[in-house]
Every structure is written in structure tokens, then in C-alpha cells.
Design an enzyme around this catalytic site. Structure first.
Site, PDB file in Angstrom:
ATOM      1  N   ASP A 103       1.059  -0.874  -0.354  1.00  0.00           N
ATOM      2  CA  ASP A 103       0.163  -0.394   0.083  1.00  0.00           C
ATOM      3  C   ASP A 103       0.817   1.230  -0.043  1.00  0.00           C
ATOM      4  O   ASP A 103       1.983   0.953   0.435  1.00  0.00           O
ATOM      5  CB  ASP A 103      -1.116  -0.006   1.393  1.00  0.00           C
ATOM      6  CG  ASP A 103      -1.674   1.348   1.482  1.00  0.00           C
ATOM      7  OD1 ASP A 103      -2.283   1.687   0.640  1.00  0.00           O
ATOM      8  OD2 ASP A 103      -1.618   1.723   2.696  1.00  0.00           O
ATOM      9  N   ASP A 137       0.009   5.251   1.058  1.00  0.00           N
ATOM     10  CA  ASP A 137      -0.676   6.115   1.390  1.00  0.00           C
ATOM     11  C   ASP A 137      -0.420   5.620   3.227  1.00  0.00           C
ATOM     12  O   ASP A 137      -1.073   4.630   3.757  1.00  0.00           O
ATOM     13  CB  ASP A 137      -2.504   6.593   1.632  1.00  0.00           C
ATOM     14  CG  ASP A 137      -2.198   7.107   0.110  1.00  0.00           C
ATOM     15  OD1 ASP A 137      -0.659   8.462  -0.098  1.00  0.00           O
ATOM     16  OD2 ASP A 137      -2.996   7.097  -0.267  1.00  0.00           O
TER      17      ASP A 137
HETATM   18  C1  BG6 Z   1      -5.915   6.002  -0.108  1.00  0.00           C
HETATM   19  C2  BG6 Z   1      -6.312   6.273   1.290  1.00  0.00           C
HETATM   20  O1  BG6 Z   1      -4.714   5.460  -0.830  1.00  0.00           O
HETATM   21  O2  BG6 Z   1      -6.191   6.400  -1.647  1.00  0.00           O
HETATM   22  C3  BG6 Z   1      -7.245   7.099   1.265  1.00  0.00           C
HETATM   23  O3  BG6 Z   1      -5.912   5.408   2.016  1.00  0.00           O
HETATM   24  C4  BG6 Z   1      -8.097   8.070  -0.225  1.00  0.00           C
HETATM   25  O4  BG6 Z   1      -7.669   7.954   2.371  1.00  0.00           O
HETATM   26  C5  BG6 Z   1      -7.634   6.544  -1.344  1.00  0.00           C
HETATM   27  O5  BG6 Z   1      -9.008   8.351   0.322  1.00  0.00           O
HETATM   28  C6  BG6 Z   1      -8.123   7.892  -2.841  1.00  0.00           C
HETATM   29  O6  BG6 Z   1      -7.012   8.576  -3.563  1.00  0.00           O
HETATM   30  P1  BG6 Z   1      -7.023  10.297  -4.529  1.00  0.00           P
HETATM   31  O7  BG6 Z   1      -5.117  10.592  -4.062  1.00  0.00           O
HETATM   32  O8  BG6 Z   1      -7.269   9.211  -5.440  1.00  0.00           O
HETATM   33  O9  BG6 Z   1      -7.782  11.056  -3.274  1.00  0.00           O
HETATM   34 MG    MG Z   2      -3.129   3.042   3.717  1.00  0.00          MG
END
Ligand code: BG6
Ligand code: MG
Length: 220
Positions: free
Chosen positions: A8, A10
Site C-alpha cells: 500500500d 499512503d
Molecule cells: C488511499 C488513501 O490510498 O487513496 C485514502 O488511503 C484516499 O485515504 C484514497 O482517499 C484515494 O486517494 P486520491 O488521491 O485518489 O484522492
Molecule cells: Mg494506507
């Protein structure tokens, strides 16, 4: 033999989970909705629009916006998030992550990314990590967010790896559930991840030799 390790992004590779939180908190407050870090746990690993829906639900405001207005709200959050990303540098790679990537690479095991974020490549670029990954699942092509296994299965397929012989690493409960649903071995980093096969307090504990031992001793 371990066939792949899928990360993963984030909250595992870098602390962008916190930037997501700051951007959502700001938007929520504009709408008169208060969210805290505990509520934010529910937003980890789920898509942008699903996150917005959860926040609106928290404030009982789900019915107050048209789908176009919701798109605008999500776009506003995203531009704030992208502003925050501008400060990201390779120094923001979390402790233990670079060492782990190097150790996996040294054994010739393919490395994948399973992030539902549409900003994933921007983040990897800012961290100067693009080259470390043999395959990054494209969030734009994923129909179902975590806890659905789709993105982890896509990553395994992209790496030509059997899920049951592959490892996933996650910081979110929805993510650990997705790894398990894919039939992979789940390494959880953080709290409240009881479903993980191997649970660590933080990324500094991501030691390849120990992960391999726990994978070898897994119960099926
Ligand atoms: C995930 C995060 O990796 O990506 C979420 O954990 C986030 O919190 C999701 O909402 C979508 O991200 P993005 O950058 O497309 O808005
Ligand atoms: Mg994560």
C-alpha cells in the site's frame, strides 16, 4: 518461494495518510462537519468519492448536494491535497521502507503497488521510488475500493504472482481485509489491525528477514 510483495502507499511508504486527513478535515469544517483522527481511520484505503460520502453521512448532509456538487467538493479536497504533496521529498520515506525494498529486490522478488489513490504516481515520483516497483496497479481502472481484493489481485496478476504465495503490506483495516480477501499473507502496520497475519507497531519494524520467517510459519 515468495512470489511478490505488494505495498500500500499512503501510510505505509510515506505519511500521506496525514495529508489526506488534513485536506478532508478542512473541507468537512467548511461544511460544518467535524472529523477527528479516529474517524479518519475509516477513510484510509477507500476511494475519494467513498470518503466524501462517509464524511457527508457523518454530518447528516448526504442529501444536501447534487452529484455535480459532490464532484466539486471532492475536486476541492484533491487540490488542497496536491498542494500539501508539493512539500514531499525522499526524506519523507518512512523508516525501514527503503531498507525493506532493497532487501526484497536483492532476492529478485517482484515488488508491486496497490494504492487506490489517483495521486499514487505523483507521490512515488516525489519520493524518487518509481524505479523500485515492477508493477503499479492503476487506481483509475479499479472498480472496487478496499476492502474489496480487486486492487491486490490486479497487482499480483501484473507481477505474474500467485496471491497465496504473495505478501501484502497495509496500514488500514480496509486494506488488511482486502489482502486477506485476495488470499495473500497480510502484514499490518499500526493499530487495530487484528485481521493481519503479522502485525507491527510501525514501519521501522518492517524487517525482511522477520517477515520471511512469519510467512514461512503461516497457517493456512
Ligand atoms: C488511499 C488513501 O490510498 O487513496 C485514502 O488511503 C484516499 O485515504 C484514497 O482517499 C484515494 O486517494 P486520491 O488521491 O485518489 O484522492
Ligand atoms: Mg494506507
Amino acid at each position: 518461494k515468495i512470489e511478490a510483495v505488494v505495498f500500500d502507499l499512503d501510510g505505509v511508504i510515506t505519511d500521506t495518510a496525514h495529508y489526506h486527513y488534513l485536506a478532508w478535515k478542512d473541507l468537512a469544517e467548511d461544511l460544518g462537519i467535524f472529523i477527528d483522527e479516529k474517524f479518519n481511520e475509516n477513510l484510509k484505503g477507500i476511494s475519494r468519492m467513498d470518503s466524501l460520502e462517509l464524511i457527508l453521512k457523518e454530518g447528516n448532509r448526504q442529501e444536501d448536494f447534487t452529484s455535480e456538487e459532490k464532484e466539486e467538493l471532492a475536486a476541492k479536497k484533491n487540490s488542497h491535497y496536491c498542494e500539501l504533496l508539493k512539500q514531499l521529498t525522499p526524506k519523507d520515506i518512512l523508516p525501514g521502507v527503503q531498507e525493506l525494498l532493497t532487501a526484497i529486490k536483492a532476492e529478485g522478488i517482484p515488488i508491486g503497488l496497490a494504492s487506490v489513490s489517483k495521486n499514487a504516481m505523483t507521490v512515488l515520483n516525489a519520493l524518487n521510488l518509481v524505479e523500485e516497483f515492477h508493477y503499479c496497479a492503476d487506481a483509475a481502472k479499479i472498480a472496487n475500493s478496499k476492502p474489496d481484493p480487486e486492487i491486490f489481485l490486479t497487482a499480483c496478476e501484473g507481477l505474474d504472482a500467485t496471491p497465496s504465495m504473495s505478501i501484502g503490506i497495509e496500514d488500514a483495516s480496509a486494506g488488511v481485509q482486502a489482502i486477506k480477501a485476495a488470499g495473500m499473507f497480510a502484514v499490518g502496520v499500526g493499530e487495530s489491525l487484528d485481521e493481519a497475519d503479522y502485525l507491527l507497531k510501525d514501519t521501522s519494524e518492517l524487517v525482511w528477514e522477520l517477515i520471511k520467517v512469519s510467512f514461512a510459519n503461516r497457517k493456512n
